[in-house]
Design a protein around this motif. Structure first.
Motif, short mmCIF file in Angstrom:
data_model
loop_
_atom_site.label_atom_id
_atom_site.label_comp_id
_atom_site.label_asym_id
_atom_site.label_seq_id
_atom_site.Cartn_x
_atom_site.Cartn_y
_atom_site.Cartn_z
N THR A 48 0.83 -1.19 0.00
CA THR A 48 0.00 0.00 0.00
C THR A 48 0.87 1.24 0.00
OG1 THR A 48 -0.11 0.09 2.39
CG2 THR A 48 -1.83 -1.18 1.28
N VAL A 49 0.29 2.36 -0.37
CA VAL A 49 1.00 3.62 -0.42
C VAL A 49 1.54 3.98 0.97
CG1 VAL A 49 0.79 6.07 -0.92
CG2 VAL A 49 -0.34 4.42 -2.39
N GLU A 50 0.83 3.61 2.03
CA GLU A 50 1.28 3.94 3.38
C GLU A 50 2.67 3.37 3.65
OE1 GLU A 50 -2.84 4.67 3.09
OE2 GLU A 50 -1.88 2.76 2.83
N ASN A 51 3.00 2.21 3.07
CA ASN A 51 4.33 1.64 3.26
C ASN A 51 5.41 2.51 2.64
OD1 ASN A 51 3.24 -0.49 4.65
ND2 ASN A 51 3.16 -1.82 2.87
N CYS A 52 5.09 3.27 1.62
CA CYS A 52 6.04 4.19 1.02
C CYS A 52 6.42 5.28 2.00
CB CYS A 52 5.46 4.82 -0.26
SG CYS A 52 5.10 3.64 -1.58
N TYR A 53 5.55 5.58 2.93
CA TYR A 53 5.84 6.61 3.92
C TYR A 53 7.01 6.21 4.82
CZ TYR A 53 1.54 9.02 2.59
OH TYR A 53 0.57 9.68 1.89
N ASP A 54 7.30 4.92 4.92
CA ASP A 54 8.47 4.50 5.69
C ASP A 54 9.74 5.10 5.08
OD1 ASP A 54 6.89 3.01 7.40
OD2 ASP A 54 7.25 1.12 6.36
N TYR A 55 9.80 5.14 3.76
CA TYR A 55 10.96 5.74 3.08
C TYR A 55 11.00 7.24 3.34
CZ TYR A 55 11.12 1.31 0.53
OH TYR A 55 11.19 -0.01 0.20
N LEU A 56 9.85 7.88 3.33
CA LEU A 56 9.81 9.32 3.61
C LEU A 56 10.25 9.59 5.04
CD1 LEU A 56 9.14 12.12 2.50
CD2 LEU A 56 6.79 11.78 3.27
N THR A 57 9.86 8.74 5.96
CA THR A 57 10.28 8.88 7.36
C THR A 57 11.80 8.80 7.46
OG1 THR A 57 8.21 7.93 8.17
CG2 THR A 57 10.07 7.92 9.69
N GLU A 58 12.40 7.83 6.78
CA GLU A 58 13.85 7.70 6.81
C GLU A 58 14.53 8.88 6.12
OE1 GLU A 58 15.67 5.62 8.60
OE2 GLU A 58 13.79 4.81 9.35
N LEU A 59 13.90 9.41 5.08
CA LEU A 59 14.42 10.59 4.40
C LEU A 59 14.51 11.74 5.40
CD1 LEU A 59 13.40 11.85 0.90
CD2 LEU A 59 13.33 13.41 2.81
N VAL A 60 13.46 11.96 6.16
CA VAL A 60 13.43 13.04 7.15
C VAL A 60 14.44 12.76 8.26
CG1 VAL A 60 12.01 14.21 8.89
CG2 VAL A 60 11.05 13.69 6.64
N ARG A 61 14.51 11.53 8.73
CA ARG A 61 15.47 11.18 9.79
C ARG A 61 16.91 11.42 9.35
NH1 ARG A 61 12.93 5.40 11.78
NH2 ARG A 61 11.17 6.23 12.96
N SER A 62 17.19 11.25 8.05
CA SER A 62 18.55 11.45 7.54
C SER A 62 18.87 12.92 7.30
CB SER A 62 18.74 10.66 6.24
OG SER A 62 18.09 11.29 5.14
N SER A 63 17.89 13.78 7.49
CA SER A 63 18.06 15.20 7.17
C SER A 63 18.78 15.96 8.28
CB SER A 63 16.70 15.86 6.91
OG SER A 63 16.03 16.09 8.13
N ASN A 64 19.08 17.21 7.98
CA ASN A 64 19.72 18.08 8.97
C ASN A 64 18.68 18.88 9.77
OD1 ASN A 64 19.06 19.65 6.70
ND2 ASN A 64 20.75 21.07 7.04
#
Length: 145
Positions: A48-64
């Motif tokens: 589901t699309v909601e699982n794609c949000y896991d990648y977005l969460t990691e994107l934010v966590r990797s940010s400054n």
């Protein structure tokens, strides 16, 4: 039917009920972060699309994003999606350590992949830097839907 036989049948029935009791199910531990290779390898076809949000969460966590100002381990930060349209995903950054709380807001601009910190000033957000591997994984996942 003799009383002795009735008591024996009742006892047998009670023992049968207790013997059918199964072992309690074990809860699986959930990881706070995602292993990129494992996540890609285990992506189910009907994801589901909601699982794609896991990648977005990691994107934010990797940010400054200034996580250190909050004295929070960035692995404990999750996203609460406020809006997801064709252009922008708006999220609250939340944490569940000793109570829940919002530590900020971000916008992910889908067309150019820009991640904006909208916490301080919605009219003039600051651009955040992040690990682009998460952008590629998120975009690849989201393009399938």
């Amino acid at each position: 039917m003799p009383i002795c036989l009735k008591k024996t049948l009742k006892l047998f029935f009670i023992l049968l009920l207790f013997s059918c009791k199964g072992k309690p199910a074990k809860k699986e531990k959930s990881n706070d972060s995602i292993d990129v290779h494992k996540a890609v390898a285990e992506t189910p076809i009907g994801q589901t699309v909601e699982n794609c949000y896991d990648y977005l969460t990691e994107l934010v966590r990797s940010s400054n994003f200034p996580f250190s100002e909050w004295k929070i381990d960035k692995k404990k930060v999750n996203l609460l999606i406020d809006d997801d349209n064709e252009e922008v995903i708006s999220c609250q950054l939340i944490t569940d350590t000793e109570g829940s709380g919002t530590i900020g807001w971000i916008e992910y601009r889908k067309k150019d992949g820009r991640l904006m910190d909208t916490s301080a000033n919605l009219e003039q957000p600051s651009e955040l830097k992040y690990d682009t591997k998460w952008k590629d994984l998120f975009n690849s996942c989201a393009s399938r839907y």
